[in-house]
Scaffold this active site. Structure first.
Site, mmCIF file in Angstrom:
data_model
loop_
_atom_site.group_PDB
_atom_site.id
_atom_site.type_symbol
_atom_site.label_atom_id
_atom_site.label_comp_id
_atom_site.label_asym_id
_atom_site.label_seq_id
_atom_site.Cartn_x
_atom_site.Cartn_y
_atom_site.Cartn_z
ATOM 1 N N SER A 176 29.545 30.662 14.391
ATOM 2 C CA SER A 176 30.171 29.757 15.370
ATOM 3 C C SER A 176 31.169 28.796 14.737
ATOM 4 C CB SER A 176 29.125 29.011 16.190
ATOM 5 O OG SER A 176 28.485 28.027 15.437
ATOM 6 N N THR B 4 23.551 32.813 13.851
ATOM 7 C CA THR B 4 22.365 33.132 13.051
ATOM 8 C C THR B 4 21.345 33.943 13.842
ATOM 9 O OG1 THR B 4 22.643 31.257 11.579
ATOM 10 C CG2 THR B 4 20.406 32.037 11.858
ATOM 11 N N THR C 80 24.524 27.963 15.849
ATOM 12 C CA THR C 80 24.154 26.570 16.131
ATOM 13 C C THR C 80 25.192 25.553 15.659
ATOM 14 O OG1 THR C 80 22.931 26.401 14.058
ATOM 15 C CG2 THR C 80 21.686 27.080 16.006
ATOM 16 N N ASP C 81 26.087 25.975 14.766
ATOM 17 C CA ASP C 81 27.021 25.002 14.181
ATOM 18 C C ASP C 81 27.882 24.301 15.237
ATOM 19 O OD1 ASP C 81 26.011 25.761 11.774
ATOM 20 O OD2 ASP C 81 27.811 26.785 11.056
HETATM 21 N N1 ASP Z 1 26.475 29.899 10.765
HETATM 22 C C1 ASP Z 1 25.718 29.912 11.925
HETATM 23 C C2 ASP Z 1 26.621 29.739 13.135
HETATM 24 O O1 ASP Z 1 27.088 30.717 13.603
HETATM 25 C C3 ASP Z 1 24.620 28.929 11.928
HETATM 26 C C4 ASP Z 1 23.685 29.167 13.060
HETATM 27 O O2 ASP Z 1 23.872 29.980 13.925
HETATM 28 O O3 ASP Z 1 22.644 28.504 13.057
HETATM 29 O O4 ASP Z 1 26.826 28.658 13.631
#
Ligand code: ASP
Length: 349
Positions: free
Chosen positions: A78, A34, A111-112
């Site tokens: 992620s 993100t 963050t995932d």
């Molecule tokens: N979908 C995103 C990821 O790559 C979510 C994030 O980065 O917060 O994990």
């Protein structure tokens, strides 16, 4: 307009360059997420789009405290992170930290699954220098994105002498959390990363970096250059779970190791126990974690499927590691041994 003599202008430029040269050097390894995402009007959703260079350029203040060199390792959400990319990240982090001029490494990440990558790097990066993982909950194209602030703070921690020896940490929302302990607790809140049992290590912000404690339960397991990570699956327990998923795994080609997200202290049903016993009969390592957020798995109950029975068939208890972190440790430890007694030592230290 007043004009400077050419020699003064040359001196000025030289001194600005010289000061910049003295700033600590940070390597940024970008992977997407993100923090690097923009709204795509065609796909009608956010997608990773920005390069590591664009992320750093968006925060001009970074140049006042550090020199930054950027390498793209991936550009993915992620949920597409893989053990192969972990190996690449660990190799590059180890290589660049070995360079004497480098102060620390920052990995930009979705963050995932950032907590899994963080723990993998915590285990496999051998240098004492800081390894910082950073992401954002609000995409780069959102007006109040948290990405730039988080990135600036990540660089602050990467150049901090106090961050040395603390292993990989996640820096977001002005907080520093240790890789082994931290977990994502909210799908959207910017204060999503928390170390539920023991709390954050410290704060970071405009006034600098401040640590309050150090993570003591850390280990380093250097990987040989040819290391191969096995296929480790996680199977949860829930009311009515009868081991069908585990039996199904076998018909799907099986796995090299299994992590159970048990209930409570690490319990499963009697029928799920039967399936686990079949896995153990093939000498496949099984680690028992819990779906409970805090506390250790322990063999206190002796009914079929409880801790005593699982330990008896050679299952390894995950201590207080979450299922996803237990999987990371099992993967890394299995590059050394498959013997449950030896594996247990990695989970007990
Ligand atoms: N979908 C995103 C990821 O790559 C979510 C994030 O980065 O917060 O994990």
């Amino acid at each position: 307009m007043k004009r400077f003599p050419p020699c003064l202008a040359v001196f000025f430029l030289w001194s600005v360059g010289a000061v910049a040269q003295q700033l600590p050097l940070v390597k940024v390894l970008s992977t997407g997420g993100t923090i690097a995402s923009r709204f795509d009007p065609v796909q009608k959703g956010f997608v990773p789009a920005l390069s590591g260079e664009q992320l750093v350029e968006a925060v001009p203040e970074i140049k006042t405290i550090a020199r930054v060199e950027i390498e793209a390792v991936a550009n993915i959400g992620s949920s597409d992170m893989t053990p192969e990319i972990w190996l690449k990240l660990a190799r590059r982090a180890n290589e660049v930290l070995a360079e004497s001029g480098v102060a620390g490494v920052v990995v930009t990440h979705g963050t995932d699954t950032i907590e899994e990558t963080a723990y993998f790097l915590d285990l496999t990066v051998t240098d004492e220098k800081p390894v910082i993982l950073v992401g954002a909950q609000r995409a780069a194209s959102i007006k109040d994105t948290d990405g730039p602030r988080n990135l600036m703070n990540a660089i602050r921690v990467a150049i901090s002498a106090e961050a040395r020896g603390k292993g990989a940490v996640i820096v977001m929302n002005g907080e520093i959390n240790a890789a082994r302990e931290v977990t994502k607790t909210s799908t959207l809140d910017v204060g999503t990363f928390q170390s539920l049992e023991f709390g954050k290590l410290g704060y970071v912000g405009d006034d600098g970096v401040r640590f309050y404690r150090a993570p003591l339960r850390r280990q380093t397991i250097p990987l040989p250059p040819t290391a191969r990570l096995g296929r480790i699956e996680i199977v949860p327990h829930y009311a009515g779970a009868d081991g069908r998923l585990i039996r199904g795994l076998t018909s799907e080609g099986g796995c090299d190791g299994l992590v159970i997200a048990g209930a409570g202290l690490g319990h499963v049903s009697g029928t799920m126990f039967d399936a686990i016993e079949q896995v153990r009969a093939k000498d496949i390592p099984v680690v028992v974690s819990t779906r409970v957020y805090t506390g250790r798995t322990q063999p206190l109950y002796a009914t079929k499927g409880s801790g005593v029975s699982l330990v008896k068939i050679g299952c390894v208890l995950a201590d207080n590691l979450s299922p996803q972190k237990a999987r990371v440790l099992l993967m890394v430890a299995m590059t050394r041994t498959k013997d449950p007694k030896e594996l247990a030592k990695y989970f007990d230290r």
